[in-house]
Design an enzyme around this catalytic site. Structure first.
Site, mmCIF file in Angstrom:
data_model
loop_
_atom_site.group_PDB
_atom_site.id
_atom_site.type_symbol
_atom_site.label_atom_id
_atom_site.label_comp_id
_atom_site.label_asym_id
_atom_site.label_seq_id
_atom_site.Cartn_x
_atom_site.Cartn_y
_atom_site.Cartn_z
ATOM 1 N N HIS A 86 -5.156 14.660 -8.581
ATOM 2 C CA HIS A 86 -5.228 13.270 -9.023
ATOM 3 C C HIS A 86 -4.269 12.953 -10.167
ATOM 4 C CE1 HIS A 86 -8.545 11.832 -6.526
ATOM 5 N NE2 HIS A 86 -8.960 13.087 -6.570
ATOM 6 N N ASP A 139 0.856 -1.176 0.000
ATOM 7 C CA ASP A 139 0.000 0.000 0.000
ATOM 8 C C ASP A 139 0.896 1.233 0.000
ATOM 9 O OD1 ASP A 139 -3.078 0.447 0.633
ATOM 10 O OD2 ASP A 139 -1.972 1.999 1.698
ATOM 11 N N GLU A 167 -4.575 2.427 -4.319
ATOM 12 C CA GLU A 167 -3.131 2.387 -4.090
ATOM 13 C C GLU A 167 -2.669 1.030 -3.587
ATOM 14 O OE1 GLU A 167 -4.829 4.305 -0.260
ATOM 15 O OE2 GLU A 167 -5.434 3.912 -2.331
ATOM 16 N N ASN A 179 -3.062 12.871 -3.305
ATOM 17 C CA ASN A 179 -4.170 13.327 -4.155
ATOM 18 C C ASN A 179 -4.721 14.669 -3.701
ATOM 19 O OD1 ASN A 179 -4.327 11.319 -6.125
ATOM 20 N ND2 ASN A 179 -5.545 9.976 -4.829
ATOM 21 N N ASP A 198 -1.966 9.811 -10.005
ATOM 22 C CA ASP A 198 -1.867 8.776 -11.045
ATOM 23 C C ASP A 198 -0.406 8.552 -11.458
ATOM 24 O OD1 ASP A 198 -4.579 8.416 -11.027
ATOM 25 O OD2 ASP A 198 -4.963 9.452 -12.925
#
Length: 205
Positions: free
Chosen positions: A81, A68, A111, A76, A85
């Site tokens: 975002h 994770d 994630e 974010n 990404d």
């Protein structure tokens, strides 16, 4: 036509953002590893009758890891975002360069990533996951800077269902995230040390 068909098949098996295998393909890949593990175990049982269980630390085994990205929501929220990404894509690229072609790399969503690590000892598995964790921590992510990951992993028992093994790796991951993050934790070691207690699943069928 054949190439287009292959591309379509490949596309359906891969996460559209990172290019890693997607969650849909996990069951098939897991089943193949289980079959390999069972065949080896049956071979070992036939070859070594009436021998005490050997030290599994030295044996080549299969391992499942759940990882994770730490504080990904903060990335974010703070950078947007698009940068989030980009972090996912770069982590996926680091995964490809850190693991062997025979290992299977999945993006499970958000994630969260899963790794099926084939045929290695526990010490080597720990070292491989630690090296990957360090690779991510050292990587200069554009705009974002430092990003860390937490990893929990567990031994794949060929007689156990996938959900149970993922559950154990998840417990090790949550332990890592609850104890400072940027850590690699192994489920069986945590149980042996008393840091984690075995939780019996209700759905054992």
């Amino acid at each position: 036509v054949y190439r287009n068909f292959q591309n379509l098949l490949d596309y359906s098996e891969r996460d559209s953002l990172t290019g890693l295998l997607n969650r849909k393909t996990f069951d098939d890949n897991f089943s193949k590893i289980i079959r390999t593990g069972l065949q080896r175990q049956l071979h070992d049982n036939a070859a070594e009758v009436d021998v005490e269980r050997r030290d599994t630390n030295r044996e080549k085994q299969h391992w499942l890891a759940v990882l994770d990205i730490d504080h990904f929501k903060r990335v974010n929220d703070q950078f947007g975002h698009l940068y989030g990404d980009e972090v996912l894509i770069l982590v996926a690229n680091l995964m490809r360069s850190s693991f062997r072609p025979s290992d299977k790399l999945f993006r499970f969503g958000g994630e969260e990533f899963v790794i099926l690590l084939r045929s290695t000892s526990k010490e080597d598995a720990q070292m491989i996951f630690e090296r990957f964790r360090e690779n991510v921590a050292r990587y200069p992510f554009p705009q974002v800077g430092t990003v860390t990951i937490s990893i929990g992993f567990a031994h794949i028992d060929p007689f156990e269902p996938a959900v149970g093994i993922i559950g154990r790796a998840d417990q090790a991951l949550y332990f890592a995230k609850s104890n400072g993050r940027n850590l690699v934790c192994q489920y069986e070691d945590l149980v042996e040390s008393g840091a984690l207690h075995i939780e019996h699943s209700q759905d054992s069928v």
